[in-house]
Design an enzyme around this catalytic site. Structure first.
Site, PDB file in Angstrom:
ATOM      1  N   SER A  34     -93.646-136.362  74.296  1.00  0.00           N
ATOM      2  CA  SER A  34     -92.318-137.272  74.690  1.00  0.00           C
ATOM      3  C   SER A  34     -91.722-136.917  75.942  1.00  0.00           C
ATOM      4  O   SER A  34     -91.054-137.584  76.482  1.00  0.00           O
ATOM      5  CB  SER A  34     -91.151-136.928  73.510  1.00  0.00           C
ATOM      6  OG  SER A  34     -91.887-137.131  72.163  1.00  0.00           O
ATOM      7  N   GLU A 357     -66.691-145.068  63.373  1.00  0.00           N
ATOM      8  CA  GLU A 357     -66.196-143.745  63.192  1.00  0.00           C
ATOM      9  C   GLU A 357     -67.308-142.717  63.977  1.00  0.00           C
ATOM     10  O   GLU A 357     -66.892-141.869  64.520  1.00  0.00           O
ATOM     11  CB  GLU A 357     -66.136-143.278  61.800  1.00  0.00           C
ATOM     12  CG  GLU A 357     -64.941-144.114  61.279  1.00  0.00           C
ATOM     13  CD  GLU A 357     -65.152-145.312  60.322  1.00  0.00           C
ATOM     14  OE1 GLU A 357     -64.354-145.928  59.960  1.00  0.00           O
ATOM     15  OE2 GLU A 357     -66.658-145.781  60.414  1.00  0.00           O
ATOM     16  N   HIS A 406     -55.081-140.818  53.485  1.00  0.00           N
ATOM     17  CA  HIS A 406     -55.088-141.399  52.351  1.00  0.00           C
ATOM     18  C   HIS A 406     -56.204-140.409  51.307  1.00  0.00           C
ATOM     19  O   HIS A 406     -57.245-141.195  50.890  1.00  0.00           O
ATOM     20  CB  HIS A 406     -55.832-142.702  52.533  1.00  0.00           C
ATOM     21  CG  HIS A 406     -54.903-143.861  53.116  1.00  0.00           C
ATOM     22  ND1 HIS A 406     -54.137-143.641  54.151  1.00  0.00           N
ATOM     23  CD2 HIS A 406     -54.351-144.988  52.551  1.00  0.00           C
ATOM     24  CE1 HIS A 406     -53.290-144.454  54.305  1.00  0.00           C
ATOM     25  NE2 HIS A 406     -53.362-145.412  53.517  1.00  0.00           N
TER      26      HIS A 406
END
Length: 613
Positions: A34, A357, A406
């Site tokens: 790689s 997120e 929440h």
């Protein structure tokens, strides 16, 4: 010898390949193939385009290079050797015990901004760094991100691509090493760079498709990217294992050292000892900073009904006025988390990431790397989407302030998809983390301010509905501490609660007093680190402890208390949410879950009766 002008990227690329092979051979592991595919891309970047003072990695004008394909770390370390940052001896400590050259890069090396290796993490962080350069530091440094084609299957890469396009980040260049082969076989699109170009182009990127082994084409591509007023992506068709016939473009060699490293080094032309004089930063200016002033926290009267999320929002806005390095990041719920107060007061330091997120978390990691203090907020439940990024933030030694609103069944009728019931466990499991859960507005404001000075990943859990203010303004809440709200020498049981359940525990203690049973109540607002000393002292006195939390029983407050009492003989009973909730009012939810004042009272009676037998 030094490579000055005209820069010799062909020789440099050969050296990078040789050193990647040698480092992996010395370790007996690694990803040399790689590294070989991307060597030409990095050689041209290092010799002709990167602007970086390797002797001062903290120079604010330095470019940033993120190896999103972190498994190509042998190439990164070979590059650092070529730049004169590390020496030959250290290169060959790759993956060895106590070496800075870990299997995947981490900021143990001062030239590494963030840890990479979890694919899909690096490009979103690069977007955060580019945003920081454009809107916060206001410096002309460029952000380069080396990506693998395999990681383009990750959704986070496309969160990054869309946000960079939306923001018009012309200071960001992604270099995609399209080598066709992943870990177990071909990637989804193989060498079809046009397929990737269509996708990036749809998000507003300037796309450039090249032969990734044509040094002139690489050079021209980087120049073209730098001229673009949009984020640019260089899609480079390469061959995995380039230069070594035994492995070039062949499956089955991912993540393995070459079987005959000596032959490979000879095939690549032998060892070289070139040193590149990397071009200096474009600017010597200091980064922009916003003014600060005195900190004036919000204050709430005892007895008032105020949601801790409201106090957090007000405190964050006040903190932003006091400290110009504080920034806020939102996942399109600012009206619910109350970061909208910060946005109104400090719009230049407020960043909207919409419902992404992972990108929000990665951007916060990039911003803190440049010395800013990011607070990122969303619903507690939705942090689960970004959990790998939180984990990688810890590996990156990042300082983050994350806020989840929440939380728990107390949010009421929205139902379980919106209820954070795993968050305390998740954040407690993060290495070096701090987990805070305030029960009233003044406590929430104080803990918000305290978070700005903490290291590591810090999590603040806030409550949706108003709760009574029980602490006077100015009360101190040290991290790692707790508050004993009820306590006497006659206590028969200790109730440990946090957040919403503190109020239920106090009500239950009052009812129990009427029953003739004295119950101590501890507000364990610091869930991690837990105040083990106070809890142990209370447990030694009463012998019985009841924990109550608006959270699943696994991994939350109850488990934190059990760990603190592991070497004691105290009897511990845990009340937690044990059944999947539905829709109901907040009061009904607490009752149905068995964590309300009535359930606490009954549990204490059961404990008391058991002890009397």
């Amino acid at each position: 010898m030094a490579v000055q002008d005209p820069h010799r990227p062909s020789e440099l690329a050969a050296q990078l390949r040789v050193d990647a092979v040698r480092a992996s051979a010395a370790a007996g592991s690694g990803h040399p193939t790689s590294s070989l595919s991307a060597a030409d891309l990095i050689a041209v970047l290092l010799a002709r385009h990167l602007r970086y003072d390797v002797h001062d990695p903290g120079d604010p004008g330095n470019d940033h290079l993120v190896f999103s394909k972190g498994h190509a770390s042998p190439l990164l370390y070979a590059m650092l050797k070529a730049a004169g940052a590390i020496g030959e001896e250290e290169l060959l400590t790759f993956r060895a015990r106590h070496s800075r050259l870990e299997g995947h890069p981490t900021p143990r090396l001062p030239w590494v901004d963030v840890a990479t290796g979890s694919l899909g993490f690096g490009l979103p962080v690069g977007v955060g760094l580019a945003l920081t350069g454009r809107r916060l530091d206001r410096l002309p440094y460029r952000v380069w991100v080396l990506c693998g084609d395999g990681e383009l299957a990750e959704g986070s890469m496309w969160e990054a691509a869309e946000h960079a396009g939306h923001e018009g980040l012309g200071n960001l260049t992604a270099i995609v090493d399209v080598n066709r082969l992943g870990q177990r076989g071909p990637t989804r699109h193989g060498w079809d760079t046009a397929a990737y170009a269509a996708r990036f182009g749809a998000f507003g990127w300037h796309t450039i498709e090249i032969d990734g082994h044509d040094l002139d084409a690489i050079d021209h591509a980087y120049r073209e990217a730098a001229r673009s007023d949009r984020p640019a992506v260089v899609l480079a068709r390469t061959r995995k294992g380039r230069g070594v016939a035994a492995v070039e473009d062949r499956e089955g060699f991912h993540g393995k050292p070459l079987e005959d490293a000596g032959q490979a080094v000879a095939e690549l032309g032998g060892e070289r000892h070139l040193t590149v004089s990397v071009a200096p930063p474009r600017s010597s200016r200091e980064p922009h900073r916003f003014p600060g002033g005195p900190y004036r926290p919000p204050e709430y009267e005892v007895g008032a009904q105020v949601a801790t999320r409201d106090a957090f929002g007000a405190a964050l806005a006040a903190l932003g006025a006091a400290r110009g390095e504080v920034v806020a990041l939102d996942g399109e719920v600012a009206d619910s988390t109350r970061t909208e107060a910060f946005a109104a007061a400090h719009p230049e330091r407020f960043f909207e990431f919409y419902i992404a997120e992972q990108q929000m978390t990665a951007a916060a990691v990039g911003m803190q790397r440049r010395g800013w203090i990011p607070f990122a907020a969303t619903f507690a439940a939705f942090w689960a989407r970004a959990y790998d990024f939180v984990r990688m933030a810890a590996v990156s030694r990042a300082d983050l302030r994350l806020v989840g609103s929440h939380a728990g069944v107390s949010i009421g009728p929205d139902g379980p998809s919106q209820m954070g019931l795993e968050d305390l466990a998740a954040f407690r499991a993060v290495h070096g983390s701090t987990v805070l859960y305030p029960c009233d507005a003044n406590q929430a404001a104080a803990l918000t301010a305290a978070m700005a000075g903490l290291s590591g990943v810090c999590y603040l859990r806030t409550t949706r509905n108003p709760t009574p203010v029980i602490y006077p303004p100015g009360t101190r809440f040290p991290v790692g501490g707790s508050r004993v709200l009820r306590g006497s020498g006659r206590d028969a049981v200790t109730i440990v609660a946090a957040g919403i359940t503190v109020h239920e525990a106090l009500a239950a203690a009052d009812a129990l007093a009427a029953d003739g049973i004295a119950a101590g109540v501890i507000d364990a607002y610091s869930v991690k680190p837990i105040d083990a000393a106070t809890i142990r002292t209370a447990a030694e006195h009463t012998g019985r402890v009841l924990t109550v939390e608006d959270h699943w029983p696994e991994g939350g407050l109850g488990d934190a208390v059990l760990e603190a009492l592991a070497e004691t003989d105290a009897k511990v009973v845990r009340l937690a949410v044990r059944a999947m909730p539905g829709s109901a009012t907040s009061r009904e939810q607490l009752e149905d879950a068995g964590i309300d004042r009535g359930a606490i009272r009954r549990a204490v009676h059961d404990l008391y009766a058991l002890a009397a037998r």
